[in-house]
Design a protein around this motif. Structure first.
Motif, mmCIF file in Angstrom:
data_model
loop_
_atom_site.group_PDB
_atom_site.id
_atom_site.type_symbol
_atom_site.label_atom_id
_atom_site.label_comp_id
_atom_site.label_asym_id
_atom_site.label_seq_id
_atom_site.Cartn_x
_atom_site.Cartn_y
_atom_site.Cartn_z
ATOM 1 N N LEU A 19 0.805 -1.222 0.000
ATOM 2 C CA LEU A 19 0.000 0.000 0.000
ATOM 3 C C LEU A 19 0.841 1.277 0.000
ATOM 4 O O LEU A 19 0.284 2.372 0.057
ATOM 5 N N ARG A 21 2.688 2.877 -2.276
ATOM 6 C CA ARG A 21 2.551 3.812 -3.387
ATOM 7 C C ARG A 21 1.172 4.480 -3.393
ATOM 8 O O ARG A 21 1.061 5.698 -3.541
ATOM 9 N N VAL A 22 0.114 3.696 -3.251
ATOM 10 C CA VAL A 22 -1.223 4.281 -3.297
ATOM 11 C C VAL A 22 -1.468 5.174 -2.082
ATOM 12 O O VAL A 22 -2.161 6.192 -2.169
ATOM 13 N N CYS A 103 1.812 11.525 -9.629
ATOM 14 C CA CYS A 103 2.394 10.207 -9.890
ATOM 15 C C CYS A 103 3.849 10.333 -10.328
ATOM 16 O O CYS A 103 4.723 9.571 -9.891
ATOM 17 N N PRO A 110 3.302 4.693 -9.153
ATOM 18 C CA PRO A 110 2.199 3.755 -8.935
ATOM 19 C C PRO A 110 1.851 2.928 -10.166
ATOM 20 O O PRO A 110 2.071 3.342 -11.307
ATOM 21 N N THR A 111 1.265 1.764 -9.915
ATOM 22 C CA THR A 111 0.810 0.881 -10.981
ATOM 23 C C THR A 111 -0.511 1.404 -11.542
ATOM 24 O O THR A 111 -1.130 2.322 -10.999
ATOM 25 N N GLU A 114 -3.338 1.136 -9.036
ATOM 26 C CA GLU A 114 -3.179 2.124 -7.958
ATOM 27 C C GLU A 114 -3.602 3.514 -8.430
ATOM 28 O O GLU A 114 -4.259 4.257 -7.690
ATOM 29 N N THR A 117 -7.397 3.511 -8.588
ATOM 30 C CA THR A 117 -7.976 3.538 -7.243
ATOM 31 C C THR A 117 -7.981 4.957 -6.690
ATOM 32 O O THR A 117 -9.002 5.446 -6.191
ATOM 33 N N SER A 144 -4.965 -2.279 -3.372
ATOM 34 C CA SER A 144 -4.836 -0.816 -3.461
ATOM 35 C C SER A 144 -6.010 -0.071 -2.845
ATOM 36 O O SER A 144 -5.858 1.056 -2.365
ATOM 37 N N THR A 145 -7.178 -0.682 -2.867
ATOM 38 C CA THR A 145 -8.355 0.004 -2.326
ATOM 39 C C THR A 145 -8.313 0.113 -0.805
ATOM 40 O O THR A 145 -9.058 0.897 -0.217
#
Length: 426
Positions: A19, A21-22, A103, A110-111, A114, A117, A144-145
């Motif tokens: 978690l 990055r997000v 970002c 982030p992916t 992510e 999200t 990610s959520t």
């Protein structure tokens, strides 16, 4: 770089658990997720139907309801909805234009999931949503959520083995991941029937002083399911109908109605009339969805053993004949089990490759069916495979049932629409 181009770049970063990055990205956006009332939904199967039904009921109750789900079936904007309506392209570009610079500031960028999200939480907050129904992508604890500290309600629809390489190969291990969405002193709903998973969920709920409700399926006094929908008599609510088909929908309805009771205790006004209209008015693509009635064509995104068993049950209950099976799955699924589950219902299997780098080669899937004595053909080109399956179903007067990855849905529906335009039959 526009929104979709940037997401393609983000997709090249792959899928990473964690978690960090997000969390960093949401913090840069002002932590919009902490300013929202959120129903957070995890589970092996049933998440999508649950979210669609609950969102419909809340919307019919007069609330502005955000919805986040994945994967998007035809376009990325379908992942972010308000009252069931996908985010408009112009709004999506605007939201992403605000997010992308943040970002790019990050050392560990982030992916794709992510970014989406964070975009969902940001969009729902900026749009003034009264509540958001948010579906986990995979697992729970490191999804990610799961950057929400105090959800209105945490829901685990059920627990079965899936994504074993990431989550573990037992329901106990998987339950621990999914129970990661349980938060201190916030209510929890478990709608599954796996006792080993329930033990883990009880344990983690107790540690968090989180009141746990387990859906009581004995409250289903009557149920009827056919190709026109599902009807359930659930004690406390009476008889209710939904247009969604699939024998498993009665259990999804029971979970949703139990969630409604919890949300009422949390202060949400949800009249019975809104429950009735919200369920009857729902549409949810890709779950035993009737694409065409004559000839009969159905798409169901069953892609793991538990989902395939449920789809087989629906096939057995709905049809007096075998079906023509079109199927494509990801390589990490227990695909070798599917011929055994589906074999007695399958006249012929047509195997294809979904549009995803993780997809299983169609020849390998075909061989799994052939080894069980089920006639099968493999196609590397999904369009050719769909057309071959459809023609075989027409020639033999049998229903065509497409099962497997939701990544097939966009191409399946587009190709079938083209087939039908070329030669309309009904």
């Amino acid at each position: 770089m526009n929104a979709r181009e940037y997401l393609k770049v983000a997709a090249l970063r792959g899928s990473k658990l964690g978690l960090e990055r997000v969390t960093e990205l949401c913090k840069k956006l002002g932590d919009p997720q902490e300013k929202l009332k959120i129903v957070h939904v995890a589970g092996t199967n049933g998440k999508g139907s649950f979210c669609a039904m609950l969102s419909g009921i809340l919307s019919h109750s007069g609330y502005t309801v955000g919805g986040f789900s994945s994967p998007a079936l035809t376009d990325v904007t379908e992942s972010l909805t308000i009252n069931g309506v996908p985010i408009p392209d112009c709004e999506f570009e605007k939201i992403m234009a605000e997010i992308i610079p943040y970002c790019e500031e990050m050392d560990d960028k982030p992916t794709e999931f992510e970014v989406l999200t964070a975009a969902a939480y940001f969009y729902f907050y900026k749009s003034g949503c009264d509540i958001a129904v948010v579906e986990c992508g995979m697992g729970g604890d490191s999804d990610s959520t799961n950057v929400i500290s105090s959800p209105v309600l945490s829901v685990i629809t059920n627990v079965a083995v899936d994504h074993a390489a990431f989550l573990g190969n037992t329901t106990e291990k998987i339950a621990r991941h999914k129970a990661g969405i349980i938060k201190p002193r916030r209510p929890v709903l478990y709608g599954g029937n796996d006792s080993a998973a329930l033990k883990i969920i009880r344990e983690i709920s107790a540690k968090n002083n989180a009141p746990l409700t387990v859906s009581d399926m004995s409250r289903i006094n009557f149920s009827r399911s056919d190709l026109f929908g599902t009807e359930v008599d659930f004690s406390g609510f009476g008889r209710l109908k939904t247009s969604l088909s699939g024998t498993y929908q009665q259990y999804n309805m029971a979970n949703v109605l139990t969630a409604v009771e919890i949300l009422r205790r949390e202060g949400f006004e949800i009249p019975k009339s809104s429950v009735e209209s919200g369920l009857s008015d729902i549409s949810h693509h890709g779950r035993f969805e009737i694409i065409n009635r004559d000839p009969l064509v159905i798409f169901d995104g069953a892609h793991n053993p538990d989902g395939i068993i449920c789809a087989a049950e629906s096939i057995e209950n709905y049809f007096n004949s075998k079906v023509v099976l079109l199927i494509g799955v990801m390589a990490d699924k227990e695909y070798w089990l599917y011929p055994e589950i589906l074999g007695k219902f399958t006249e012929r299997a047509f195997t294809v490759i979904p549009d995803n780098p993780r997809a299983l080669d169609s020849e390998i899937l075909k061989n799994a069916f052939v080894e069980k004595g089920i006639p099968a053909e493999s196609y590397h080109d999904i369009s050719t495979g769909i057309r071959a399956a459809f023609e075989f179903s027409v020639q033999n007067g049998l229903p065509l049932t497409a099962l497997g990855s939701l990544y097939m849905y966009r191409e399946f529906s587009a190709i079938f629409s083209q087939i039908y335009r070329e030669n309309p039959r009904g």
